[in-house]
Design a protein around this motif. Structure first.
Motif, PDB file in Angstrom:
ATOM      1  N   MET A  96       0.959  -1.064   0.040  1.00  0.00           N
ATOM      2  CA  MET A  96       0.160   0.212  -0.146  1.00  0.00           C
ATOM      3  C   MET A  96       0.675   1.299  -0.084  1.00  0.00           C
ATOM      4  N   THR A  97       0.486   2.102  -0.817  1.00  0.00           N
ATOM      5  CA  THR A  97       1.308   3.234  -0.934  1.00  0.00           C
ATOM      6  C   THR A  97       0.326   4.657  -0.878  1.00  0.00           C
ATOM      7  N   LYS A  98       0.779   5.914  -0.212  1.00  0.00           N
ATOM      8  CA  LYS A  98       0.058   6.849  -0.285  1.00  0.00           C
ATOM      9  C   LYS A  98       0.196   7.654  -1.528  1.00  0.00           C
ATOM     10  N   VAL A  99      -0.926   7.948  -2.027  1.00  0.00           N
ATOM     11  CA  VAL A  99      -1.151   8.533  -3.291  1.00  0.00           C
ATOM     12  C   VAL A  99      -1.886  10.247  -3.174  1.00  0.00           C
ATOM     13  N   THR A 100      -1.021  10.992  -3.588  1.00  0.00           N
ATOM     14  CA  THR A 100      -1.632  12.273  -3.518  1.00  0.00           C
ATOM     15  C   THR A 100      -1.860  13.159  -4.726  1.00  0.00           C
ATOM     16  N   MET A 101      -3.033  13.540  -5.049  1.00  0.00           N
ATOM     17  CA  MET A 101      -3.503  14.205  -6.347  1.00  0.00           C
ATOM     18  C   MET A 101      -4.242  15.483  -6.003  1.00  0.00           C
TER      19      MET A 101
ATOM     20  N   ASN B 142     -10.392  18.273  -7.903  1.00  0.00           N
ATOM     21  CA  ASN B 142     -11.189  19.282  -7.809  1.00  0.00           C
ATOM     22  C   ASN B 142     -10.911  20.656  -6.888  1.00  0.00           C
ATOM     23  N   GLY B 143      -9.494  20.846  -7.149  1.00  0.00           N
ATOM     24  CA  GLY B 143      -8.948  21.938  -6.682  1.00  0.00           C
ATOM     25  C   GLY B 143      -8.138  21.831  -5.306  1.00  0.00           C
ATOM     26  N   LYS B 144      -8.233  20.584  -4.671  1.00  0.00           N
ATOM     27  CA  LYS B 144      -7.703  20.554  -3.309  1.00  0.00           C
ATOM     28  C   LYS B 144      -6.660  19.278  -3.345  1.00  0.00           C
ATOM     29  N   SER B 145      -5.702  19.352  -2.551  1.00  0.00           N
ATOM     30  CA  SER B 145      -4.715  18.515  -2.495  1.00  0.00           C
ATOM     31  C   SER B 145      -5.477  17.238  -1.567  1.00  0.00           C
ATOM     32  N   ARG B 146      -5.424  15.847  -2.071  1.00  0.00           N
ATOM     33  CA  ARG B 146      -6.052  14.861  -1.540  1.00  0.00           C
ATOM     34  C   ARG B 146      -5.081  13.720  -1.325  1.00  0.00           C
ATOM     35  N   THR B 147      -5.213  12.854  -0.471  1.00  0.00           N
ATOM     36  CA  THR B 147      -4.201  11.774  -0.224  1.00  0.00           C
ATOM     37  C   THR B 147      -4.948  10.519   0.250  1.00  0.00           C
ATOM     38  N   ALA B 148      -4.932   9.505  -0.340  1.00  0.00           N
ATOM     39  CA  ALA B 148      -5.572   8.086   0.054  1.00  0.00           C
ATOM     40  C   ALA B 148      -4.482   6.952  -0.257  1.00  0.00           C
ATOM     41  N   ASP B 149      -4.664   5.957   0.429  1.00  0.00           N
ATOM     42  CA  ASP B 149      -3.776   4.779  -0.098  1.00  0.00           C
ATOM     43  C   ASP B 149      -4.188   4.173  -1.223  1.00  0.00           C
ATOM     44  N   ALA B 150      -3.186   3.626  -2.006  1.00  0.00           N
ATOM     45  CA  ALA B 150      -3.528   2.857  -3.094  1.00  0.00           C
ATOM     46  C   ALA B 150      -2.604   1.722  -3.178  1.00  0.00           C
ATOM     47  N   GLU B 151      -3.147   0.399  -3.361  1.00  0.00           N
ATOM     48  CA  GLU B 151      -2.296  -0.770  -3.954  1.00  0.00           C
ATOM     49  C   GLU B 151      -1.689  -0.566  -5.402  1.00  0.00           C
ATOM     50  N   GLY B 152      -0.869  -1.309  -5.691  1.00  0.00           N
ATOM     51  CA  GLY B 152      -0.553  -1.290  -7.261  1.00  0.00           C
ATOM     52  C   GLY B 152      -1.631  -1.325  -8.055  1.00  0.00           C
ATOM     53  N   ARG B 153      -2.516  -2.323  -7.844  1.00  0.00           N
ATOM     54  CA  ARG B 153      -3.444  -2.631  -8.713  1.00  0.00           C
ATOM     55  C   ARG B 153      -4.880  -1.792  -8.521  1.00  0.00           C
ATOM     56  N   THR B 154      -4.844  -0.583  -7.603  1.00  0.00           N
ATOM     57  CA  THR B 154      -5.914   0.427  -7.388  1.00  0.00           C
ATOM     58  C   THR B 154      -6.082   1.195  -8.658  1.00  0.00           C
ATOM     59  N   LEU B 155      -7.472   0.908  -9.200  1.00  0.00           N
ATOM     60  CA  LEU B 155      -7.824   1.972 -10.272  1.00  0.00           C
ATOM     61  C   LEU B 155      -8.101   3.327  -9.840  1.00  0.00           C
TER      62      LEU B 155
ATOM     63  N   VAL C  50     -10.509   5.060 -10.250  1.00  0.00           N
ATOM     64  CA  VAL C  50     -11.939   5.389  -9.976  1.00  0.00           C
ATOM     65  C   VAL C  50     -12.217   4.578  -8.634  1.00  0.00           C
ATOM     66  N   ASP C  51     -11.478   3.675  -8.390  1.00  0.00           N
ATOM     67  CA  ASP C  51     -11.766   3.026  -6.906  1.00  0.00           C
ATOM     68  C   ASP C  51     -11.096   3.857  -5.837  1.00  0.00           C
ATOM     69  N   TRP C  52     -10.109   4.704  -6.293  1.00  0.00           N
ATOM     70  CA  TRP C  52      -9.236   5.361  -5.664  1.00  0.00           C
ATOM     71  C   TRP C  52     -10.279   6.931  -5.354  1.00  0.00           C
ATOM     72  N   LEU C  53     -10.668   7.062  -6.386  1.00  0.00           N
ATOM     73  CA  LEU C  53     -11.717   8.274  -6.082  1.00  0.00           C
ATOM     74  C   LEU C  53     -12.852   7.799  -5.027  1.00  0.00           C
ATOM     75  N   ARG C  54     -13.457   6.784  -5.484  1.00  0.00           N
ATOM     76  CA  ARG C  54     -14.837   6.386  -4.915  1.00  0.00           C
ATOM     77  C   ARG C  54     -14.588   5.899  -3.705  1.00  0.00           C
ATOM     78  N   GLU C  55     -13.533   5.181  -3.330  1.00  0.00           N
ATOM     79  CA  GLU C  55     -13.479   4.208  -1.936  1.00  0.00           C
ATOM     80  C   GLU C  55     -12.397   4.879  -1.128  1.00  0.00           C
ATOM     81  N   GLY C  56     -11.232   5.751  -1.765  1.00  0.00           N
ATOM     82  CA  GLY C  56     -10.161   6.418  -1.048  1.00  0.00           C
ATOM     83  C   GLY C  56     -10.959   7.690  -0.370  1.00  0.00           C
ATOM     84  N   LEU C  57     -11.437   8.558  -1.441  1.00  0.00           N
ATOM     85  CA  LEU C  57     -11.688   9.679  -1.318  1.00  0.00           C
ATOM     86  C   LEU C  57     -13.230   9.768  -1.131  1.00  0.00           C
ATOM     87  N   ARG C  58     -14.142   8.756  -1.141  1.00  0.00           N
ATOM     88  CA  ARG C  58     -15.667   8.747  -1.184  1.00  0.00           C
ATOM     89  C   ARG C  58     -16.224   9.897  -2.194  1.00  0.00           C
TER      90      ARG C  58
END
Ligand code: FES
Ligand code: FES
Length: 161
Positions: A1-6, A9-22, A24-32
């Motif tokens: 698991m790695t922390k990914v920051t993007m 929508n204009g704000k810095s957001r960080t959530a975990d992602a596995e190598g296989r995390t898409l 769309v899943d990072w947005l929906r599940e990581g950031l809700r």
């Protein structure tokens, strides 16, 4: 698991992602941010379209870890600053460009990308551009009208039912 920051929508957001995390899943599940939908997972339906560094992509085709540092806009970022619907969203409402609404986030994101590149598209341009977005409900006719209206071009009003 790695922390990914993007920037989302204009704000810095960080959530975990596995190598296989898409994305769309990072947005929906990581950031809700669940406005971006998953309709197929096989890159056909377009329900998951978001903008990455200004260009539309199907978020089920991209890995979150590879987009560390990217600038992403989702459907949640399409509203005006006061929370009212953005121009493309409003046109979809005004011209009945949706029924169940499942495809709508992707349609709006694709339409916005088209209008950025081609501010006065023809109907044929709109239909061609939206070929990667599938709608099971509307028959597309009012979606095309909505995009034409969002471009400021004259569109026949939707008939009363
Ligand atoms: S969920 Fe991405 S194209 Fe269908
Ligand atoms: S409005 Fe239902 S899938 Fe498009």
């Amino acid at each position: 698991m790695t922390k990914v920051t993007m920037t989302v929508n204009g704000k810095s957001r960080t959530a975990d992602a596995e190598g296989r995390t898409l994305l769309v899943d990072w947005l929906r599940e990581g950031l809700r941010l669940t406005g971006t939908h998953v309709g197929c997972d096989t890159s056909q339906c377009g329900a998951c379209v978001v903008h990455v560094n200004g260009a539309p992509i199907k978020a089920c085709t991209a890995l979150a870890q590879e987009l560390d540092g990217a600038d992403v806009t989702t459907i949640e970022g399409m509203a005006n600053a006061d929370g009212s619907l953005g121009a493309v969203q409003q046109a979809f409402q005004d011209y009945h460009g949706l029924q169940c609404g499942f495809c709508t986030p992707g349609m709006v994101m694709s339409a916005a990308a088209l209008l950025k590149d081609n501010p006065k598209p023809s109907e044929a341009d709109v239909r061609h551009y939206l070929e990667g977005n599938i709608c099971r409900c509307t028959g597309y006719h009012n979606i095309v009208k909505a995009v034409m209206a969002a471009s400021g071009q004259e569109v026949a009003p939707v008939a009363a039912e």
